[in-house]
Design an enzyme around this catalytic site. Structure first.
Site, mmCIF file in Angstrom:
data_model
loop_
_atom_site.group_PDB
_atom_site.id
_atom_site.type_symbol
_atom_site.label_atom_id
_atom_site.label_comp_id
_atom_site.label_asym_id
_atom_site.label_seq_id
_atom_site.Cartn_x
_atom_site.Cartn_y
_atom_site.Cartn_z
ATOM 1 C CG ASP A 13 -1.769 1.201 1.336
ATOM 2 O OD1 ASP A 13 -2.520 1.457 0.380
ATOM 3 O OD2 ASP A 13 -1.691 1.917 2.352
ATOM 4 C CG ASP A 15 -2.051 7.631 -0.064
ATOM 5 O OD1 ASP A 15 -1.009 8.231 -0.349
ATOM 6 O OD2 ASP A 15 -3.072 7.673 -0.767
ATOM 7 C CE LYS A 188 -5.177 -1.382 -1.461
ATOM 8 N NZ LYS A 188 -3.897 -0.868 -0.883
ATOM 9 C CG ASP A 213 -2.582 2.510 6.174
ATOM 10 O OD1 ASP A 213 -2.517 2.218 4.957
ATOM 11 O OD2 ASP A 213 -3.267 3.444 6.613
#
EC number: 3.1.3.-
Length: 266
Positions: A13, A15, A188, A213
């Site tokens: 990922d 961000d 996702k 995250d």
């Protein structure tokens, strides 16, 4: 615990995992260097559809990360794959940035600009250029039965100052409240992303791990797809949120810096 040494490719990922806003997270560069030194492949898998592959390549270069354009896979690209499987020459009413429009133009779709030209699909992306007129036209198309697709469900996009901005998930809620219709979500946690990545990059699922995250996108997708998952606590999810959640990762780490240390130890 699943063995890290068997993982050939890490899906990362962006961000909240590698950077926040325009700042690298501490240790991110060392982590990527550790992957390369240990001959591990990595692909940046982002739900943020406001930029395309080339834009992300340039953004990462400005942060000191030099990668190939093909090492980026966005929810915008996943959505174009999904629509192509349904209709290669589709007409699309797209709510997205110029970067996402470029992605769809390259995919061969015709972008509808007028409410008088009924599209095959309405696609909602992370549209930082959203206007009320666009919202009205989109609602009309949804009510007329045009299939409603969203690139991803993230409610917010984290910023480096600790704040966040509304993301596509918040816009989904707005359209659902106005029309009573919920979209097909492609990014996702949809395991469609894993299906496309294994096909595109020639990988097996047991060779892949997801690092992110967010529990409800990154980790849930990994769990649903049956791949190894690493949750990092540098973005949306706090340790308390994780302990209260039914979604559980294989590994929980402070940051990708800690993951880099694990890989070195193996």
């Amino acid at each position: 615990m699943k063995e890290i040494k068997n993982i050939k490719c890490f899906l990362l990922d962006m961000d909240g995992t590698i950077y926040l806003d325009n700042h690298l997270i501490d240790g991110a560069l060392d982590f990527l260097q550790n992957l390369e030194l240990n001959q591990k492949q990595y692909i940046f898998l982002t739900n943020n559809s406001s930029e395309n592959k080339k834009a992300y390549q340039e953004k990462l270069a400005n942060l000191g990360l030099i990668i190939d354009e093909d090492q980026v896979f966005t929810s915008g690209e996943a959505t174009s794959w999904y629509i192509k499987n349904l209709k290669k020459d589709a007409k699309v009413f797209l709510l997205g940035t110029p970067f996402l429009e470029e992605e769809f133009n390259k995919a061969g779709f015709t972008l509808v600009k007028s409410r008088d030209d009924k599209p095959d699909f309405f696609v909602l992306g992370f549209d930082t250029t959203l206007t009320y007129e666009k919202i009205l036209v989109a609602c009309d198309f949804i009510r007329e039965g045009v299939p409603f697709i969203a690139t991803h469900p993230d409610l917010t996009c984290p910023l480096s100052n600790g704040q966040s901005m509304p993301d596509a998930g918040a816009m989904i809620s707005m359209f659902e409240a106005a029309t009573g219709k919920r979209p097909q979500i492609i990014g996702k946690p949809n395991v469609f992303n894993i299906e496309v990545i294994t096909k595109k990059y020639g990988l097996q699922k047991d060779e892949i791990a997801m690092v992110g995250d967010r529990l409800y996108t990154d980790i849930k997708m990994g769990v649903d797809a049956g791949i190894t998952t690493f949750l990092v606590l540098t973005g949306e999810t706090t340790l308390q949120m994780y302990e209260d959640s039914t979604i559980q990762a294989d590994y929980v780490l402070g940051s990708v810096k800690d993951l880099g240390k694990l890989i070195v130890n193996y």
